[in-house]
Scaffold this active site. Structure first.
Site, PDB file in Angstrom:
ATOM      1  N   CYS A 153      49.024 -40.362 -75.072  1.00 25.84           N
ATOM      2  CA  CYS A 153      47.356 -39.835 -76.234  1.00 25.84           C
ATOM      3  C   CYS A 153      48.623 -37.887 -76.217  1.00 25.84           C
ATOM      4  CB  CYS A 153      46.360 -38.490 -76.449  1.00 25.84           C
ATOM      5  SG  CYS A 153      45.715 -37.965 -77.160  1.00 25.84           S
ATOM      6  N   ARG A 159      47.058 -46.121 -83.821  1.00 22.94           N
ATOM      7  CA  ARG A 159      46.986 -47.477 -83.483  1.00 22.94           C
ATOM      8  C   ARG A 159      46.196 -47.491 -82.598  1.00 22.94           C
ATOM      9  NH1 ARG A 159      52.024 -44.747 -79.300  1.00 22.94           N
ATOM     10  NH2 ARG A 159      50.072 -43.007 -79.706  1.00 22.94           N
ATOM     11  N   CYS A 192      40.145 -40.853 -81.198  1.00 26.05           N
ATOM     12  CA  CYS A 192      41.602 -39.642 -81.244  1.00 26.05           C
ATOM     13  C   CYS A 192      41.589 -40.398 -82.951  1.00 26.05           C
ATOM     14  CB  CYS A 192      42.631 -40.189 -80.327  1.00 26.05           C
ATOM     15  SG  CYS A 192      43.650 -39.272 -80.419  1.00 26.05           S
ATOM     16  N   HIS A 244      42.604 -42.299 -75.045  1.00 21.49           N
ATOM     17  CA  HIS A 244      43.419 -43.380 -75.511  1.00 21.49           C
ATOM     18  C   HIS A 244      45.058 -42.455 -74.201  1.00 21.49           C
ATOM     19  CE1 HIS A 244      47.378 -41.886 -78.958  1.00 21.49           C
ATOM     20  NE2 HIS A 244      45.641 -41.421 -78.703  1.00 21.49           N
TER      21      HIS A 244
END
Length: 222
Positions: free
Chosen positions: A106, A51, A47, A103
């Protein structure tokens, strides 16, 4: 006339200089070796979220991980950008592993659950919405506070399947090239990777791994 005022990004340029100096101090040959060749064993499809820094998460240096990122780590057969990265990684770099990495938390996945509208990106997130609709029976059994986590995992499972069904990966397997596809989800809260799809090494394994992965989501959330 060219702007002569200091760059608003001068602090990033300073950071770069300090990083390069530290790297040279610890390994004077690092940049020389890096400039001559990249030889990664891994392709990371993840993604775009700021982060989720790929190299840092798996503690690999520059040159050790080939990376493609987009919103919600989607792999579709009409995305020439992603497919070009995959082809180069598999056929030129000869990577041994492809990891699809989502993650938890998201924003793209949450937007689908909320039916939020943001404009152009809604067309891209339609792919995630398709995953949600395909597995609506599972999502409906999951408590609201855990639906995002469950859909993050389901999305990775479906994208792993898309990777395996691409002609790039299928051709590699048919010619006997060793290539394994993995599905992981990264935890923002603890920094740990959770394996949601076991290693897929050939087309014969795909169906079994796919069904086993869906069963795992059911067991964790339903």
């Amino acid at each position: 006339m060219c702007n002569t005022s200091p760059s608003p990004l001068s602090h990033l340029l300073d950071n770069n200089k300090q990083w390069a100096d530290r790297t040279n101090a610890s390994d004077p040959e690092f940049f020389k070796k890096l400039s001559q060749q990249q030889n990664p064993d891994y392709l990371w499809i993840g993604c775009s979220d700021s982060r989720v820094p790929a190299n840092e998460i798996v503690d690999l240096m520059p040159g050790e991980l080939f990376v493609h990122r987009n919103v919600a780590n989607v792999v579709v057969h009409t995305d020439h950008n992603c497919l070009s990265v995959m082809q180069y990684a598999v056929e030129v770099l000869k990577v041994d592993h492809i990891m699809v990495v989502g993650h938890y938390g998201c924003g793209g996945v949450q937007a689908v659950l909320d039916n939020a509208k943001f404009g152009l990106i809604d067309n891209w997130l339609r792919h995630v919405a398709d995953v949600k609709e395909k597995h609506q029976a599972i999502i409906e059994q999951v408590s609201k506070e855990k639906q995002c986590a469950a859909l993050c995992e389901l999305n990775v499972i479906e994208q792993v399947r898309n990777v395996c069904q691409s002609n790039i990966v299928q051709d590699a397997w048919q010619r006997g090239q060793a290539l394994t596809v993995h599905g992981w989800v990264y935890g923002l809260a603890d920094g740990l990777l959770n394996e949601v799809v076991n290693a897929v090494e050939n087309m014969e394994q795909l169906s079994l791994c796919y069904e086993k992965s869906l069963l795992g989501v059911n067991q964790r959330y339903c």
